[in-house]
Every structure is written in structure tokens, then in C-alpha cells.
Design an enzyme around this catalytic site. Structure first.
Site, PDB file in Angstrom:
ATOM      1  N   LYS A 121      27.641 -39.207 -30.862  1.00  0.00           N
ATOM      2  CA  LYS A 121      26.976 -39.987 -29.801  1.00  0.00           C
ATOM      3  C   LYS A 121      26.019 -41.353 -30.120  1.00  0.00           C
ATOM      4  CE  LYS A 121      27.750 -38.997 -26.685  1.00  0.00           C
ATOM      5  NZ  LYS A 121      28.269 -39.533 -25.366  1.00  0.00           N
ATOM      6  N   TYR A 142      27.230 -33.178 -33.293  1.00  0.00           N
ATOM      7  CA  TYR A 142      27.285 -33.737 -32.046  1.00  0.00           C
ATOM      8  C   TYR A 142      26.428 -34.403 -31.588  1.00  0.00           C
ATOM      9  CZ  TYR A 142      26.361 -34.535 -26.573  1.00  0.00           C
ATOM     10  OH  TYR A 142      26.455 -35.342 -25.547  1.00  0.00           O
TER      11      TYR A 142
HETATM   12  N1  LIG Z   1      26.917 -31.999 -20.529  1.00  0.00           N
HETATM   13  C1  LIG Z   1      25.000 -32.786 -20.920  1.00  0.00           C
HETATM   14  O1  LIG Z   1      24.088 -33.008 -20.413  1.00  0.00           O
HETATM   15  C2  LIG Z   1      25.321 -34.510 -21.033  1.00  0.00           C
HETATM   16  C3  LIG Z   1      26.745 -34.958 -21.487  1.00  0.00           C
HETATM   17  N2  LIG Z   1      26.487 -35.991 -21.745  1.00  0.00           N
HETATM   18  C4  LIG Z   1      27.812 -37.169 -21.896  1.00  0.00           C
HETATM   19  O2  LIG Z   1      28.680 -37.153 -20.437  1.00  0.00           O
HETATM   20  C5  LIG Z   1      29.876 -36.884 -21.587  1.00  0.00           C
HETATM   21  C6  LIG Z   1      30.648 -35.872 -19.822  1.00  0.00           C
HETATM   22  O3  LIG Z   1      29.968 -34.503 -20.687  1.00  0.00           O
HETATM   23  P1  LIG Z   1      30.878 -33.681 -19.620  1.00  0.00           P
HETATM   24  O4  LIG Z   1      30.952 -33.848 -18.574  1.00  0.00           O
HETATM   25  O5  LIG Z   1      29.384 -32.407 -19.737  1.00  0.00           O
HETATM   26  O6  LIG Z   1      32.058 -32.883 -20.386  1.00  0.00           O
HETATM   27  P2  LIG Z   1      32.814 -32.664 -20.023  1.00  0.00           P
HETATM   28  O7  LIG Z   1      33.036 -31.057 -21.705  1.00  0.00           O
HETATM   29  O8  LIG Z   1      33.224 -31.556 -18.791  1.00  0.00           O
HETATM   30  O9  LIG Z   1      33.430 -32.954 -19.669  1.00  0.00           O
HETATM   31  C7  LIG Z   1      34.520 -33.667 -20.630  1.00  0.00           C
HETATM   32  C8  LIG Z   1      36.045 -34.525 -20.745  1.00  0.00           C
HETATM   33  O10 LIG Z   1      36.744 -35.205 -21.117  1.00  0.00           O
HETATM   34  C9  LIG Z   1      37.700 -34.547 -22.268  1.00  0.00           C
HETATM   35  N3  LIG Z   1      37.879 -35.481 -23.345  1.00  0.00           N
HETATM   36  C10 LIG Z   1      37.990 -34.120 -24.203  1.00  0.00           C
HETATM   37  N4  LIG Z   1      38.326 -35.005 -25.239  1.00  0.00           N
HETATM   38  C11 LIG Z   1      39.174 -35.892 -24.663  1.00  0.00           C
HETATM   39  C12 LIG Z   1      39.635 -36.352 -25.536  1.00  0.00           C
HETATM   40  N5  LIG Z   1      40.153 -36.659 -26.766  1.00  0.00           N
HETATM   41  N6  LIG Z   1      41.255 -37.448 -25.050  1.00  0.00           N
HETATM   42  C13 LIG Z   1      40.652 -37.603 -23.455  1.00  0.00           C
HETATM   43  N7  LIG Z   1      39.787 -37.069 -22.743  1.00  0.00           N
HETATM   44  C14 LIG Z   1      39.129 -35.629 -23.823  1.00  0.00           C
HETATM   45  C15 LIG Z   1      38.027 -33.476 -21.466  1.00  0.00           C
HETATM   46  O11 LIG Z   1      39.204 -33.140 -21.129  1.00  0.00           O
HETATM   47  C16 LIG Z   1      37.228 -33.463 -20.458  1.00  0.00           C
HETATM   48  O12 LIG Z   1      36.744 -33.581 -19.835  1.00  0.00           O
HETATM   49  C17 LIG Z   1      30.325 -36.528 -22.733  1.00  0.00           C
HETATM   50  O13 LIG Z   1      30.268 -37.911 -23.401  1.00  0.00           O
HETATM   51  C18 LIG Z   1      28.736 -36.424 -22.854  1.00  0.00           C
HETATM   52  O14 LIG Z   1      28.057 -36.438 -24.114  1.00  0.00           O
HETATM   53  C19 LIG Z   1      25.431 -37.197 -21.655  1.00  0.00           C
HETATM   54  C20 LIG Z   1      24.160 -36.196 -21.433  1.00  0.00           C
HETATM   55  C21 LIG Z   1      24.095 -34.298 -21.423  1.00  0.00           C
HETATM   56  C1  LIG Z   2      22.399 -24.184 -25.363  1.00  0.00           C
HETATM   57  C2  LIG Z   2      20.517 -24.038 -25.695  1.00  0.00           C
HETATM   58  C3  LIG Z   2      19.967 -23.385 -24.088  1.00  0.00           C
HETATM   59  C4  LIG Z   2      19.356 -21.507 -24.768  1.00  0.00           C
HETATM   60  C5  LIG Z   2      18.682 -21.175 -24.295  1.00  0.00           C
HETATM   61  C6  LIG Z   2      18.428 -19.562 -24.109  1.00  0.00           C
HETATM   62  C7  LIG Z   2      19.265 -18.897 -24.879  1.00  0.00           C
HETATM   63  C8  LIG Z   2      17.296 -19.296 -25.485  1.00  0.00           C
HETATM   64  O1  LIG Z   2      17.588 -19.282 -23.619  1.00  0.00           O
HETATM   65  C9  LIG Z   2      20.590 -25.239 -24.488  1.00  0.00           C
HETATM   66  C10 LIG Z   2      18.558 -25.517 -23.961  1.00  0.00           C
HETATM   67  C11 LIG Z   2      18.935 -27.860 -24.176  1.00  0.00           C
HETATM   68  C12 LIG Z   2      20.972 -28.085 -24.051  1.00  0.00           C
HETATM   69  C13 LIG Z   2      21.466 -28.491 -24.327  1.00  0.00           C
HETATM   70  C14 LIG Z   2      19.832 -30.312 -23.683  1.00  0.00           C
HETATM   71  O2  LIG Z   2      20.470 -30.246 -22.615  1.00  0.00           O
HETATM   72  C15 LIG Z   2      20.592 -31.711 -23.903  1.00  0.00           C
HETATM   73  C16 LIG Z   2      22.056 -31.615 -23.544  1.00  0.00           C
HETATM   74  C17 LIG Z   2      22.406 -33.205 -23.795  1.00  0.00           C
HETATM   75  C18 LIG Z   2      24.165 -33.289 -24.387  1.00  0.00           C
HETATM   76  O3  LIG Z   2      24.737 -34.528 -24.467  1.00  0.00           O
HETATM   77  C19 LIG Z   2      24.793 -32.146 -24.298  1.00  0.00           C
HETATM   78  C20 LIG Z   2      24.494 -30.782 -23.660  1.00  0.00           C
HETATM   79  C21 LIG Z   2      22.726 -30.685 -24.818  1.00  0.00           C
HETATM   80  C22 LIG Z   2      22.887 -30.733 -26.215  1.00  0.00           C
HETATM   81  C23 LIG Z   2      22.366 -29.470 -23.915  1.00  0.00           C
HETATM   82  C24 LIG Z   2      23.024 -27.792 -25.027  1.00  0.00           C
HETATM   83  C25 LIG Z   2      22.122 -26.712 -24.270  1.00  0.00           C
HETATM   84  C26 LIG Z   2      21.166 -26.528 -24.398  1.00  0.00           C
HETATM   85  C27 LIG Z   2      20.790 -26.682 -26.571  1.00  0.00           C
END
Ligand SMILES: NC(=O)C1=CN([C@@H]2O[C@H](COP(=O)(O)OP(=O)(O)OC[C@H]3O[C@@H](n4cnc5c(N)ncnc54)[C@H](O)[C@@H]3O)[C@@H](O)[C@H]2O)C=CC1
Ligand SMILES: C[C@H](CCCC(C)(C)O)[C@H]1CC[C@H]2[C@@H]3[C@H](O)CC4=CC(=O)CC[C@]4(C)[C@H]3CC[C@]12C
Length: 346
Positions: free
Chosen positions: A163, A159
């Protein structure tokens, strides 16, 4: 873009617009971008909630498609002024193969770039991640770091590797000539761990807590600090960047910005308790808690969970006037309200 802007002529495309972050970006654009004429939402899986958006003044076009299919991406991008590329495979738990993660996150991003170049779209905003920097597998802390803080970024997990590669592609594409002869302007936003309405892991922790009789168990030291950011503020930063990118292309093009707000630095578990506590859960010590969380834990997630990674920067404020739209109190209240509506609430 300025002329069309005054007359509500802008067409935006949000890839991944039905995901956790994508839905907030979509709703934020409809609320806060008055120049919008059409909003295209491109996702592998379209959500039923899109229907309610179709009755408003902006044309909402739902496109079921796959970013790994170059022709589908090009068809969706053609005619768009701005692309916000949030689609991605977020899997740190080993459910998806490394090849698939690479295909979606890296090849998918390359397809979006090429589509912009071929069809003449000039503004591309990429949702990157703090994970492109760290934490690294050595567990070195990143304490109140900013975009210029030196850090040994070592990626092994698919992952963060994907990214980092995708972000690099986006930044290198800045300045490429698009159809019509003008330069492409790109930038990348790096959210820390996002929380808020729709956060799947929070929902899972809540359900687990209910199953365990209202308890969750501490598995990582409370002294480890994580920087977290509210989803509404992440969406807002995307909307602002999209708005400012044309006028500040020389300053913002090819730049990276951490996505931050005023959420307090806390351990992952203590932070989650800010929301789960008011919903009736307690955090307790247990002798061998890791057994309970086995599906979530692997060397990578353990390293992330156990490493301090906090961001302190004002680059987005200086470059395009970003201020969080939601205070910490509001972000917290909104998230608690959402947890309370989750099925199975106490
Ligand atoms: N959730 C987090 O804490 C973080 C997320 N991100 C980034 O933010 C973005 C959004 O993440 P989330 O909303 O958390 O994830 P999510 O899984 O909820 O959203 C991702 C969306 O992309 C769509 N998708 C996946 N594969 C696809 C494909 N082949 N074609 C078209 N659409 C596709 C999925 O259907 C989904 O709706 C991602 O790029 C992720 O890397 C960055 C930092 C933190
Ligand atoms: C799953 C982890 C937490 C385990 C806690 C427990 C069960 C021991 O109490 C999550 C801890 C940190 C998370 C990641 C972090 O928030 C940063 C992220 C950024 C992204 O772009 C994608 C998601 C993630 C990697 C997020 C994923 C879950 C954790 C590893």
C-alpha cells in the site's frame, strides 16, 4: 469537465467495485453524483447485485477484469473522466504470497496510472490505507494523529509495504501529462479500519460468537484505542474528492487524506461489541483466548491489534468540505441492522 458535467456526461470507473468498500462507492455514486452518464465497474469477480443497478438512468457497465493485466485496465479506463481505484488484495493473514500482493497492489496501481496517461483520463483517486503510516512493528502509539504527525513508518508485512509503494506511485504521478496534453491530478485516501454493512471480519466474529454460545473472548487490553470509520463515510469521501478534484486541482493534487468520521475511539474488540452486543453477544475474559483466534493472529496482526492508532484531523474538511454523511448513531444502527440480517442470526 464543467460543461459536460451540466449535461450528465461524466464517465466514472471504479476498480474493485464489487468489494466491501467498492460496492458502497458504486451505490453512493449512483445516489449522489447527478452528472454521471456511465459508471464502469471493474473487478476480478462481479457480484450478482450489479444486475439490479442496470435498470436505472445511469448506464452501468460491468467489466470482469484483472488490474495486473495492463491491456484490460487500459480498455476499461479509455474514455473515463475519473478513475476511483479501490481494487486491492487485502490480506494480512498470510493466505496470499507476498509476490501476488505486490503484483495486484503495486503493479496493478502502476497499470491504472499508465492507462490514465495513455488514454487521457485526468483524475485518479486511490484508496490507500492508514497502514501506510502504521502501526509499526515497534508498537509505537499514534494518538489522535493527523497527516503531518511525525511517525516512524516501518513496513515489513507485504500488505502495508504494497500500500505504501502504491500510494507513492499515485502521488508521484500527479502532474504527469496525459494524452491530450493536460496534467494528471491524483490523490490518495487513507481509511482507518473500515466497518459497516458487508464487513467480512465482523461477520466471522458474529458467527464465531454464535458457535461459542453467544460469547466472544477478550484477547487484547481494553486500553488500546483504534480509530475506525464507517464504510458509508469512506464512500462519501471518495465521491466528494472525485467531484472536487478538477476545481481544486492545485490544492488537492498529490495530497493524502486520512478517511475519518465521528466513530468513537475504542479497543478493536470493544468497538465491535457496539454492533455485536445488540445482536446478543457478550464479551468475556478468558485465561488463554489467543488459542481461539489462532487463524487471525500473527506477529503483524497482533502488533496492529495491540497498538493505539487513532486519527484526528480536519484536512479533508478544509480542502474539499468533507463532513461525514452518516452520524455515529446512524452508522451504528445500519451496521447492527446488517449483522442482524446475516445468516444464522440469533
Ligand atoms: N477493509 C479495510 O479496513 C481497509 C481497506 N482499505 C483499502 O480499501 C480497498 C478496498 O478494500 P476492501 O473493500 O476492504 O477489500 P475487498 O477485498 O472487499 O475489495 C477489494 C476488491 O478488489 C477486487 N480485486 C482484487 N484483486 C483484483 C485484481 N487483480 N483485479 C481486479 N480486481 C481485484 C476484489 O475482487 C474485491 O472486489 C483496498 O485497496 C484496501 O487496501 C484501506 C483501509 C482499510
Ligand atoms: C485481526 C485483528 C483483530 C484480532 C482481534 C482479536 C481476535 C485478538 O480479538 C484486526 C485488528 C486490527 C485490524 C486491522 C485494522 O483494522 C487496520 C486494517 C487496515 C487495512 O487497510 C486492512 C485491514 C486492517 C489491516 C485490519 C485487519 C484485521 C486487524 C489486524
Amino acid at each position: 469537465m464543467a460543461d459536460s458535467a451540466e449535461t450528465q456526461e461524466l464517465v466514472y470507473l471504479v476498480t474493485g467495485g464489487c468489494g466491501f468498500l467498492g460496492e458502497h462507492v458504486v451505490r453512493m455514486l449512483l445516489q449522489r453524483e447527478p452528472r454521471l452518464r456511465e459508471l464502469r465497474i471493474f473487478d476480478l469477480h462481479l457480484g450478482p447485485w450489479l444486475e439490479e443497478l442496470k435498470t436505472g438512468p445511469v448506464q452501468v457497465t460491468a467489466i470482469q477484469g484483472d488490474v495486473t493485466q495492463a491491456h484490460e485496465v487500459a480498455a476499461a479506463v479509455a474514455g473515463a473522466h475519473v478513475v476511483i481505484h479501490t481494487a486491492g488484495l487485502v490480506d494480512v493473514f498470510g493466505k496470499t504470497s507476498p509476490e501476488t500482493i505486490h503484483e495486484v497492489n503495486v503493479q496493478g496501481t502502476q497499470n491504472v496510472i499508465e492507462a490514465c496517461v495513455q488514454t487521457g483520463t485526468r483524475f485518479l483517486i486511490y484508496t490507500s490505507s492508514m497502514e501506510v503510516v502504521g502501526p509499526n512493528t515497534k508498537g509505537q502509539p499514534f494518538y489522535r494523529g493527523n497527516e503531518n504527525t511525525p511517525y516512524e513508518a516501518v513496513h515489513r508485512h507485504p500488505y502495508p509495504c504494497s500500500k505504501a509503494l502504491a500510494e507513492q506511485l499515485v502521488l508521484e504521478a500527479n502532474g504527469r501529462e496525459v494524452l491530450g496534453g493536460l496534467p494528471l491530478v491524483t490523490c490518495a485516501l487513507r481509511p482507518t479500519g473500515i466497518y459497516g454493512e458487508g464487513h467480512q471480519i465482523m461477520r466471522d466474529f458474529y458467527h464465531q460468537g454464535l458457535r461459542l454460545g453467544g460469547r466472544l473472548f477478550r484477547a487484547i487490553p481494553a486500553s488500546v484505542e483504534h480509530g475506525r470509520v464507517y464504510v458509508g463515510n469512506v464512500a462519501w469521501m471518495h465521491v466528494l474528492v472525485a467531484r472536487e478534484l478538477e476545481h481544486r486541482a492545485a490544492l488537492m493534487g498529490g495530497q493524502v487524506y486520512f478517511c475519518y468520521d465521528n466513530s468513537p475511539y475504542k479497543s478493536y474488540e470493544d468497538f465491535n461489541m457496539e454492533f455485536l452486543g445488540p445482536c446478543g453477544l457478550l464479551l468475556q475474559w478468558l485465561l488463554r483466548p489467543l488459542m481461539l483466534y489462532a487463524p487471525l493472529l500473527n506477529p503483524y496482526t497482533l502488533a496492529v491489534a495491540n497498538t493505539t492508532f487513532t486519527v484526528s484531523t480536519d484536512k479533508a474538511r478544509r480542502h474539499f468540505g468533507y463532513e461525514p454523511l452518516f452520524s455515529w448513531e446512524e452508522s451504528r444502527t445500519r451496521t447492527i441492522r446488517w449483522v442482524q440480517t446475516v445468516e444464522g442470526s440469533a
